[in-house]
Scaffold this active site. Structure first.
Site, short mmCIF file in Angstrom:
data_model
loop_
_atom_site.label_atom_id
_atom_site.label_comp_id
_atom_site.label_asym_id
_atom_site.label_seq_id
_atom_site.Cartn_x
_atom_site.Cartn_y
_atom_site.Cartn_z
N HIS A 163 17.76 -15.59 -28.91
CA HIS A 163 17.51 -16.42 -27.90
C HIS A 163 15.95 -17.08 -27.61
CE1 HIS A 163 21.03 -14.98 -25.16
NE2 HIS A 163 21.21 -16.35 -25.89
N CYS A 250 17.28 -11.63 -19.40
CA CYS A 250 18.93 -11.12 -19.15
C CYS A 250 19.52 -10.99 -18.24
CB CYS A 250 19.42 -10.72 -21.10
SG CYS A 250 18.69 -10.36 -22.16
C1 CIR Z 1 24.56 -11.61 -27.18
O1 CIR Z 1 24.78 -11.26 -27.95
O2 CIR Z 1 24.79 -12.32 -26.37
C2 CIR Z 1 24.32 -10.42 -25.84
N1 CIR Z 1 24.41 -9.07 -26.77
C3 CIR Z 1 22.72 -10.47 -25.67
C4 CIR Z 1 22.30 -11.37 -25.11
C5 CIR Z 1 21.01 -11.54 -24.80
N2 CIR Z 1 20.46 -12.25 -23.58
C6 CIR Z 1 19.66 -13.02 -23.83
O3 CIR Z 1 18.63 -12.62 -24.74
N3 CIR Z 1 19.61 -14.21 -22.21
#
Ligand code: CIR
Length: 255
Positions: A163, A250
């Site tokens: 991201h 996140c």
């Molecule tokens: C994913 O791949 O969607 C999750 N394992 C990690 C999400 C992390 N979120 C973020 O950076 N906002």
């Protein structure tokens, strides 16, 4: 970066099925829960009201609530996560947002957008295209927030980075913590930039939450840099979230 509320969701036992770019081993639920409690306590210590949702086993990555919505003072917007196993998280978040907001909008598609690709600063909303966020998703967001007076600027998440905010965080009205590789793209012109230390790129996903900066622990050079710059730093265990490419931003929706 001044907030009265945050929404978090506990990790559940399905966390072991969470998405990851590279498999570095299964996250331990027990350790993740400890780190999560540390994180929530830090948010609460600033005086904010923190809603702690119970784990949602159907969605292994739902602990990463940030990706499901964008919260602005004028209203909340349910996102459209760009990976099949997470798409349903936005609909799950909508009724929760309605408890706080009179106005909850949605990205309807066909485009996709993950909250993790959105950096809201005092002057604009930066959105990085990524493997999860596409131009059509960004266009739809732009149309929705235009009436609230926000300008959306499309930028690029570096290749191989999950991201946009994996590589940067807002520290105050003019300062952004960024990896050198992201800053090199030129997307932060006009901001004051602090770079993560060499080899410590994995701590770029921090959050400024009221008087605190929350950062993953284990990154001493960047921690010193932030402390020397006058920030009130709180280092939080992040080993298990990191196995799933998650960091500080996140784990909450902040408003
Ligand atoms: C994913 O791949 O969607 C999750 N394992 C990690 C999400 C992390 N979120 C973020 O950076 N906002």
């Amino acid at each position: 970066y001044t907030f009265t509320h945050a929404i978090t969701r506990k990790p559940g036992s399905s966390i072991t099925d969470g998405l990851r770019a590279v498999d570095t081993g299964s996250p331990s639920l027990q350790i993740f829960l400890q780190h999560h409690a540390e994180y929530v306590a830090a948010l609460k210590s600033t005086g904010a009201c923190v809603t702690e949702l119970e784990a949602h086993e159907d969605f292994p990555d739902s602990v990463f609530v940030e990706d499901a919505a964008l919260c602005l003072p004028e209203g909340a917007i349910a996102m459209r996560p760009g990976t099949p196993s997470r798409l349903g998280e936005a609909a799950e978040m909508k009724p929760i947002l309605k408890e706080f907001y009179g106005r909850v909008l949605s990205i309807e598609g066909p485009g996709f957008i993950d909250g993790g690709d959105i950096l809201t600063t005092e002057r604009e909303i930066l959105v990085g295209t990524s493997a999860r966020t596409d131009c059509r998703g960004i266009e739809e967001l732009r149309d929705l927030v235009k009436t609230w007076g926000y300008s959306v600027r499309e930028v690029k998440t570096p290749k191989g980075v999950l991201h946009f905010k994996t590589d940067c965080s807002l520290l105050d009205e003019e300062t952004i913590l960024s990896t050198k590789r992201l800053d090199a793209s030129g997307c932060f012109e006009g901001y004051r930039i602090l770079h993560t230390a060499e080899g410590e790129e994995a701590c770029a996903n921090a959050i400024r939450f009221n008087d605190l900066v929350l950062m993953p622990d284990g990154f001493p050079k960047t921690a010193k840099l932030l402390e020397d710059a006058g920030y009130n730093l709180r280092q939080i265990g992040n080993s298990e979230a990191a196995k799933l490419d998650g960091g500080m931003s996140c784990l909450s929706l902040r408003f």
